[in-house]
Design a protein around this motif. Structure first.
Motif, PDB file in Angstrom:
ATOM      1  N   UNK A  12      36.678  10.010  88.157  1.00 16.76           N
ATOM      2  CA  UNK A  12      36.381   8.601  88.948  1.00 16.76           C
ATOM      3  C   UNK A  12      36.345   9.063  90.413  1.00 16.76           C
ATOM      4  N   UNK A  13      35.747   7.872  91.355  1.00 17.64           N
ATOM      5  CA  UNK A  13      35.933   8.132  92.803  1.00 17.64           C
ATOM      6  C   UNK A  13      37.280   7.986  93.323  1.00 17.64           C
ATOM      7  N   UNK A  14      37.634   8.961  93.988  1.00 15.60           N
ATOM      8  CA  UNK A  14      38.772   8.616  94.604  1.00 15.60           C
ATOM      9  C   UNK A  14      39.005   7.819  95.915  1.00 15.60           C
ATOM     10  N   UNK A  15      39.355   6.506  95.718  1.00 20.13           N
ATOM     11  CA  UNK A  15      39.095   5.671  97.087  1.00 20.13           C
ATOM     12  C   UNK A  15      40.486   5.837  97.847  1.00 20.13           C
ATOM     13  N   UNK A  16      41.410   6.569  97.549  1.00 20.23           N
ATOM     14  CA  UNK A  16      42.621   6.759  98.454  1.00 20.23           C
ATOM     15  C   UNK A  16      42.085   7.911  99.779  1.00 20.23           C
ATOM     16  N   UNK A  17      40.943   8.524  99.159  1.00 22.51           N
ATOM     17  CA  UNK A  17      40.489   9.624 100.313  1.00 22.51           C
ATOM     18  C   UNK A  17      39.029   9.193 100.684  1.00 22.51           C
ATOM     19  N   UNK A  18      39.039   8.350 101.705  1.00 25.25           N
ATOM     20  CA  UNK A  18      37.662   8.164 102.136  1.00 25.25           C
ATOM     21  C   UNK A  18      37.132   8.988 103.372  1.00 25.25           C
ATOM     22  N   UNK A  19      35.706   9.218 103.268  1.00 27.12           N
ATOM     23  CA  UNK A  19      35.046  10.109 104.087  1.00 27.12           C
ATOM     24  C   UNK A  19      33.504   9.900 104.065  1.00 27.12           C
ATOM     25  N   UNK A  20      32.762   9.410 104.971  1.00 24.44           N
ATOM     26  CA  UNK A  20      31.475   9.338 104.752  1.00 24.44           C
ATOM     27  C   UNK A  20      30.635   9.824 105.983  1.00 24.44           C
ATOM     28  N   UNK A  21      31.063  10.764 106.507  1.00 27.81           N
ATOM     29  CA  UNK A  21      30.471  11.434 107.862  1.00 27.81           C
ATOM     30  C   UNK A  21      29.376  12.034 107.765  1.00 27.81           C
ATOM     31  N   UNK A  22      28.475  12.017 108.517  1.00 33.76           N
ATOM     32  CA  UNK A  22      27.147  12.686 108.353  1.00 33.76           C
ATOM     33  C   UNK A  22      27.400  13.893 109.603  1.00 33.76           C
ATOM     34  N   UNK A  23      26.548  14.988 109.082  1.00 34.56           N
ATOM     35  CA  UNK A  23      26.457  15.983 110.102  1.00 34.56           C
ATOM     36  C   UNK A  23      24.942  16.309 110.672  1.00 34.56           C
ATOM     37  N   UNK A  24      24.679  16.750 111.584  1.00 33.68           N
ATOM     38  CA  UNK A  24      23.361  17.062 111.860  1.00 33.68           C
ATOM     39  C   UNK A  24      22.871  18.441 111.897  1.00 33.68           C
ATOM     40  N   UNK A  25      21.861  18.827 111.351  1.00 33.98           N
ATOM     41  CA  UNK A  25      21.115  20.165 111.113  1.00 33.98           C
ATOM     42  C   UNK A  25      20.158  20.307 112.116  1.00 33.98           C
ATOM     43  N   UNK A  26      20.721  21.212 113.214  1.00 29.62           N
ATOM     44  CA  UNK A  26      19.669  21.364 114.442  1.00 29.62           C
ATOM     45  C   UNK A  26      18.391  21.985 114.010  1.00 29.62           C
ATOM     46  N   UNK A  27      18.280  23.240 113.126  1.00 35.87           N
ATOM     47  CA  UNK A  27      17.113  23.726 113.013  1.00 35.87           C
ATOM     48  C   UNK A  27      15.947  22.648 112.406  1.00 35.87           C
ATOM     49  N   UNK A  28      16.198  21.853 111.310  1.00 30.83           N
ATOM     50  CA  UNK A  28      15.248  20.897 110.812  1.00 30.83           C
ATOM     51  C   UNK A  28      15.265  19.546 111.305  1.00 30.83           C
ATOM     52  N   UNK A  29      16.445  19.133 112.128  1.00 28.07           N
ATOM     53  CA  UNK A  29      16.378  17.721 112.542  1.00 28.07           C
ATOM     54  C   UNK A  29      16.599  16.781 111.418  1.00 28.07           C
TER      55      UNK A  29
END
Length: 327
Positions: A73-90
Motif C-alpha cells: 500500500x502507499x505509505x501516506x506517512x512519508x510524503x515526497x513528490x520532488x522532481x529533479x532536472x536532468x541537464x543532458x536531456x533537459x
C-alpha cells in the motif's frame, strides 16, 4: 537476475525481493552440497530463500526460509513528490510515490528432519537468530537508496495467525513481520522542459478597474479615519459611513508632472445617506480634500483629489424616532 521485460516500468518490487534475499544470504549459514564421502573441499550454496509459501501439508525438500509478501500500500506517512532536472536531456525525472511492502518471514525444516528440534540451539533457533540479525542490521537496503525498513507485528494485514497456519495445514511457528518503504517511480515524463536559469522582476501598470477600486478603498478609509479623529463615532454612524458609495474617475497625468514624485489624481463623487450631524461633518471634511497634497498611497504613488468632491447625492436623514404606545 534476468532483464525485466518491461523496461519502461519501475522495478522496485523485483529489486526489493533481490535485496531481501541478499541480506538474508549474508547472515544465514551456507548449505553444504558436497557429495557424501568426498573430502577434497566443501561445495556450498546460499541458504534457500523463496518468495512464496509452502504447498499445503508438504514440507520443502531442504530447509528453507519463505518470505511471503502479503500486503502492498502507499505509505501516506512519508510524503515526497520532488522532481529533479536532468541537464543532458533537459527533462524532469518522474514523480515518485512511497510504497510500503509487508512480508511474513518463516523458517521451514526439510522433510527428512534431522534437526535437533526442541533444544536452545536447534537448527530452527539458529536460522531464526540469523534472520533476526539480518533484518535489524539492515535499516536501509543495499542498492535501494532511501528505503526504510521495520520489523513489525506479523499479524498486521492478516486475518489472524491461527487461521493463517490452519490454511497451510501446519502448527504455529515463529514468524517475522518485515515492512519496507520504497520510493517507486511513476511513468516517465517525456516532454522536454526548459530550466529556469534567471528571474526578472518588473512593474507594469495596474488594470484600470483595479486602480480605481484601490483608490476608492483608500479614500473611504481616509474618511473614516478623519471622522474618528474629530470625535468618537457610534456603531450606527460607522455603519452609515461604510455604506457610502465612492466613485472615482482617473485623470491623465499633467504634462508638467514628469519631474515630480509619482501620483494618482482622481475626480471623486460620494453618495449615500447619513444622519444630519454626521452628514454635515462629512461634507465639511470632503470640502478640504482638493487642497490636501496627499490622501493616501497606491503602490508608492500619492493619491489626491484634483477637483472639488461631488456631494450632490449625499443626503441627510432624520434619526429614527420611537413611538409611544397608548395605554
Amino acid at each position: 537476475m534476468p532483464d525485466y521485460p518491461f523496461a519502461n516500468q519501475d522495478h522496485s518490487l523485483i529489486d526489493l525481493n533481490a535485496a531481501i534475499a541478499a541480506i538474508l544470504g549474508e547472515y544465514l549459514p551456507k548449505v553444504d552440497i558436497s557429495p557424501e564421502g568426498e573430502d577434497d573441499g566443501r561445495a556450498v550454496t546460499p541458504f534457500p530463500v523463496r518468495f512464496d509459501l509452502p504447498v499445503d501439508n508438504q514440507l520443502p525438500d531442504s530447509a528453507t526460509v519463505y518470505a511471503f509478501l502479503y500486503k502492498v500500500h502507499e505509505n501516506l506517512e512519508v510524503r515526497s513528490s520532488l522532481l529533479s532536472y536532468a541537464e543532458p536531456n533537459g527533462r524532469l525525472s518522474a514523480r515518485r510515490v512511497n510504497v510500503r511492502f509487508a512480508y511474513l518471514l518463516t523458517y521451514w525444516a526439510a522433510k527428512a528432519g534431522g534437526e535437533n528440534s526442541g533444544q536452545a540451539d536447534s537448527d530452527m533457533m539458529i536460522i531464526n537468530n540469523s534472520m533476526l540479525n539480518a533484518l535489524i542490521n539492515n535499516r536501509s537496503l543495499p542498492n535501494l537508496p532511501g528505503s526504510i525498513t521495520e520489523v513489525i507485528p506479523p499479524e498486521e494485514g492478516l486475518n489472524s495467525l491461527g487461521n493463517f497456519w490452519q490454511a497451510l495445514g501446519d502448527k504455529p511457528r515463529l514468524a517475522f513481520g518485515y515492512a519496507v518503504t520504497l520510493s517507486v517511480g511513476l511513468t516517465e515524463i517525456t516532454a522536454p522542459v526548459h530550466l529556469v536559469r534567471s528571474t526578472q522582476l518588473g512593474m507594469g501598470n495596474k488594470p484600470m478597474g483595479d486602480l480605481l477600486l484601490l483608490a476608492e478603498q483608500v479614500l473611504a478609509a481616509h474618511l473614516l479615519a478623519a471622522m474618528q479623529a474629530q470625535s468618537e463615532i457610534t456603531e450606527l454612524e460607522r455603519a452609515q459611513l461604510s455604506r457610502l458609495l465612492f466613485e472615482c474617475v482617473l485623470l491623465p497625468p499633467r504634462p508638467d508632472a514628469g519631474s515630480e514624485a509619482p501620483r494618482v489624481e482622481v475626480k471623486l463623487a460620494v453618495s449615500g445617506a447619513l444622519a444630519a450631524d454626521l452628514c454635515t461633518k462629512v461634507a465639511d471634511e470632503l470640502a478640504t480634500w482638493k487642497s490636501q497634497p496627499k490622501l493616501g498611497e497606491i503602490d508608492g504613488a500619492a493619491l489626491l483629489v484634483a477637483e472639488e468632491v461631488d456631494i450632490r447625492q449625499l443626503r441627510s436623514i432624520a434619526p429614527p424616532t420611537t413611538r409611544n404606545s397608548r395605554s
